[in-house]
Scaffold this motif. Sequence first.
Motif, PDB file in Angstrom:
ATOM      1  N   ALA A  35      -0.597   9.017 -12.798  1.00  0.00           N
ATOM      2  CA  ALA A  35       0.447   8.222 -12.168  1.00  0.00           C
ATOM      3  C   ALA A  35      -0.069   6.848 -11.761  1.00  0.00           C
ATOM      4  CB  ALA A  35       0.985   8.952 -10.941  1.00  0.00           C
ATOM      5  N   TRP A  36       0.850   5.947 -11.627  1.00  0.00           N
ATOM      6  CA  TRP A  36       0.587   4.638 -11.038  1.00  0.00           C
ATOM      7  C   TRP A  36       1.314   4.584  -9.696  1.00  0.00           C
ATOM      8  CZ3 TRP A  36      -2.804   0.984 -12.461  1.00  0.00           C
ATOM      9  CH2 TRP A  36      -3.328   1.048 -13.756  1.00  0.00           C
ATOM     10  N   TYR A  37       0.602   4.078  -8.718  1.00  0.00           N
ATOM     11  CA  TYR A  37       1.141   3.884  -7.384  1.00  0.00           C
ATOM     12  C   TYR A  37       0.975   2.393  -7.046  1.00  0.00           C
ATOM     13  CZ  TYR A  37       0.197   8.941  -7.047  1.00  0.00           C
ATOM     14  OH  TYR A  37       0.144  10.297  -7.273  1.00  0.00           O
ATOM     15  N   ARG A  38       1.703   1.956  -6.030  1.00  0.00           N
ATOM     16  CA  ARG A  38       1.499   0.587  -5.566  1.00  0.00           C
ATOM     17  C   ARG A  38       1.683   0.528  -4.058  1.00  0.00           C
ATOM     18  NH1 ARG A  38       6.853  -2.461  -8.141  1.00  0.00           N
ATOM     19  NH2 ARG A  38       8.427  -1.496  -6.761  1.00  0.00           N
ATOM     20  N   GLN A  39       1.011  -0.464  -3.485  1.00  0.00           N
ATOM     21  CA  GLN A  39       1.141  -0.678  -2.045  1.00  0.00           C
ATOM     22  C   GLN A  39       1.320  -2.162  -1.804  1.00  0.00           C
ATOM     23  OE1 GLN A  39      -2.020   0.921   0.417  1.00  0.00           O
ATOM     24  NE2 GLN A  39      -0.660   0.969   2.192  1.00  0.00           N
ATOM     25  N   ALA A  40       2.491  -2.515  -1.319  1.00  0.00           N
ATOM     26  CA  ALA A  40       2.789  -3.900  -0.975  1.00  0.00           C
ATOM     27  C   ALA A  40       2.327  -4.178   0.455  1.00  0.00           C
ATOM     28  CB  ALA A  40       4.283  -4.166  -1.114  1.00  0.00           C
ATOM     29  N   PRO A  41       2.094  -5.430   0.792  1.00  0.00           N
ATOM     30  CA  PRO A  41       1.647  -5.760   2.149  1.00  0.00           C
ATOM     31  C   PRO A  41       2.606  -5.221   3.194  1.00  0.00           C
ATOM     32  CG  PRO A  41       1.439  -7.653   0.713  1.00  0.00           C
ATOM     33  CD  PRO A  41       2.175  -6.611  -0.074  1.00  0.00           C
ATOM     34  N   GLY A  42       2.044  -4.496   4.163  1.00  0.00           N
ATOM     35  CA  GLY A  42       2.852  -3.977   5.256  1.00  0.00           C
ATOM     36  C   GLY A  42       3.695  -2.769   4.911  1.00  0.00           C
ATOM     37  N   LYS A  43       3.517  -2.233   3.713  1.00  0.00           N
ATOM     38  CA  LYS A  43       4.323  -1.080   3.298  1.00  0.00           C
ATOM     39  C   LYS A  43       3.427   0.092   2.912  1.00  0.00           C
ATOM     40  CE  LYS A  43       8.342  -3.673   1.673  1.00  0.00           C
ATOM     41  NZ  LYS A  43       9.309  -3.842   0.546  1.00  0.00           N
ATOM     42  N   ALA A  97       2.082  -6.307  -5.354  1.00  0.00           N
ATOM     43  CA  ALA A  97       1.428  -5.199  -4.662  1.00  0.00           C
ATOM     44  C   ALA A  97       0.050  -4.981  -5.278  1.00  0.00           C
ATOM     45  CB  ALA A  97       2.247  -3.920  -4.786  1.00  0.00           C
ATOM     46  N   VAL A  98      -0.728  -4.141  -4.629  1.00  0.00           N
ATOM     47  CA  VAL A  98      -1.944  -3.614  -5.243  1.00  0.00           C
ATOM     48  C   VAL A  98      -1.542  -2.335  -5.960  1.00  0.00           C
ATOM     49  CG1 VAL A  98      -4.273  -2.742  -4.900  1.00  0.00           C
ATOM     50  CG2 VAL A  98      -3.407  -4.613  -3.466  1.00  0.00           C
ATOM     51  N   TYR A  99      -1.901  -2.238  -7.220  1.00  0.00           N
ATOM     52  CA  TYR A  99      -1.540  -1.098  -8.053  1.00  0.00           C
ATOM     53  C   TYR A  99      -2.753  -0.187  -8.230  1.00  0.00           C
ATOM     54  CZ  TYR A  99       2.995  -3.103  -9.155  1.00  0.00           C
ATOM     55  OH  TYR A  99       4.279  -3.588  -9.064  1.00  0.00           O
ATOM     56  N   TYR A 100      -2.520   1.095  -8.055  1.00  0.00           N
ATOM     57  CA  TYR A 100      -3.557   2.108  -8.174  1.00  0.00           C
ATOM     58  C   TYR A 100      -3.122   3.166  -9.178  1.00  0.00           C
ATOM     59  CZ  TYR A 100      -4.775   0.357  -3.495  1.00  0.00           C
ATOM     60  OH  TYR A 100      -5.092  -0.425  -2.415  1.00  0.00           O
ATOM     61  N   CYS A 101      -4.089   3.728  -9.889  1.00  0.00           N
ATOM     62  CA  CYS A 101      -3.779   4.921 -10.663  1.00  0.00           C
ATOM     63  C   CYS A 101      -4.426   6.112  -9.969  1.00  0.00           C
ATOM     64  CB  CYS A 101      -4.252   4.797 -12.103  1.00  0.00           C
ATOM     65  SG  CYS A 101      -6.026   4.997 -12.346  1.00  0.00           S
ATOM     66  N   ASN A 102      -3.894   7.274 -10.267  1.00  0.00           N
ATOM     67  CA  ASN A 102      -4.424   8.514  -9.711  1.00  0.00           C
ATOM     68  C   ASN A 102      -3.729   9.653 -10.428  1.00  0.00           C
ATOM     69  OD1 ASN A 102      -5.681  10.430  -7.939  1.00  0.00           O
ATOM     70  ND2 ASN A 102      -5.646   8.884  -6.317  1.00  0.00           N
ATOM     71  N   THR A 103      -4.148  10.841 -10.123  1.00  0.00           N
ATOM     72  CA  THR A 103      -3.389  11.981 -10.591  1.00  0.00           C
ATOM     73  C   THR A 103      -2.169  12.150  -9.680  1.00  0.00           C
ATOM     74  OG1 THR A 103      -4.742  13.444  -9.229  1.00  0.00           O
ATOM     75  CG2 THR A 103      -5.412  13.147 -11.529  1.00  0.00           C
ATOM     76  N   ASP A 104      -1.261  12.999 -10.068  1.00  0.00           N
ATOM     77  CA  ASP A 104      -0.119  13.338  -9.234  1.00  0.00           C
ATOM     78  C   ASP A 104      -0.079  14.849  -9.085  1.00  0.00           C
ATOM     79  OD1 ASP A 104       3.465  13.459  -9.574  1.00  0.00           O
ATOM     80  OD2 ASP A 104       2.256  13.243  -7.757  1.00  0.00           O
TER      81      ASP A 104
END
Length: 126
Positions: A35-43, A97-104
């Motif tokens: 999966a791809w995840y993302r984290q925007a500032p303050g979220k 955002a900062v985008y991350y991959c990981n398993t789900d």
Amino acid sequence: QVQLVESGGGLVQAGGSLRLSCAASGVFFSISTMAWYRQAPGKQRELVARISGGSSTYAANSAEYADSVKGRFTISRDNAKNTVYLQMNSLKAEDTAVYYCNTDPPIVTRAGMNYWGKGTLVTVSS
């Protein structure tokens, strides 16, 4: 040892495209849902897209997307390279955002914490 290395981020104008890559090691990649995840500032971090693994032709490579990116993003994988990709088209400022991959679900270390790579920053200018 688990390692997830994301790359491909950068600065792009609204309407532009980027392709993110994530090289994984130390995971059973071919059978894992990636999966791809993302984290925007303050979220909070959110799941953007995921793609199933497995050996079944029917079950493997089934993709799902968050409503906010449907029709614009495409997730894919190359099991021979232990790599997952995210093609992002028609980018919007809100995709920043900062985008991350990981398993789900995300990898849990022996210490009981979720493992995350460094991520790759995507900045979309409007």
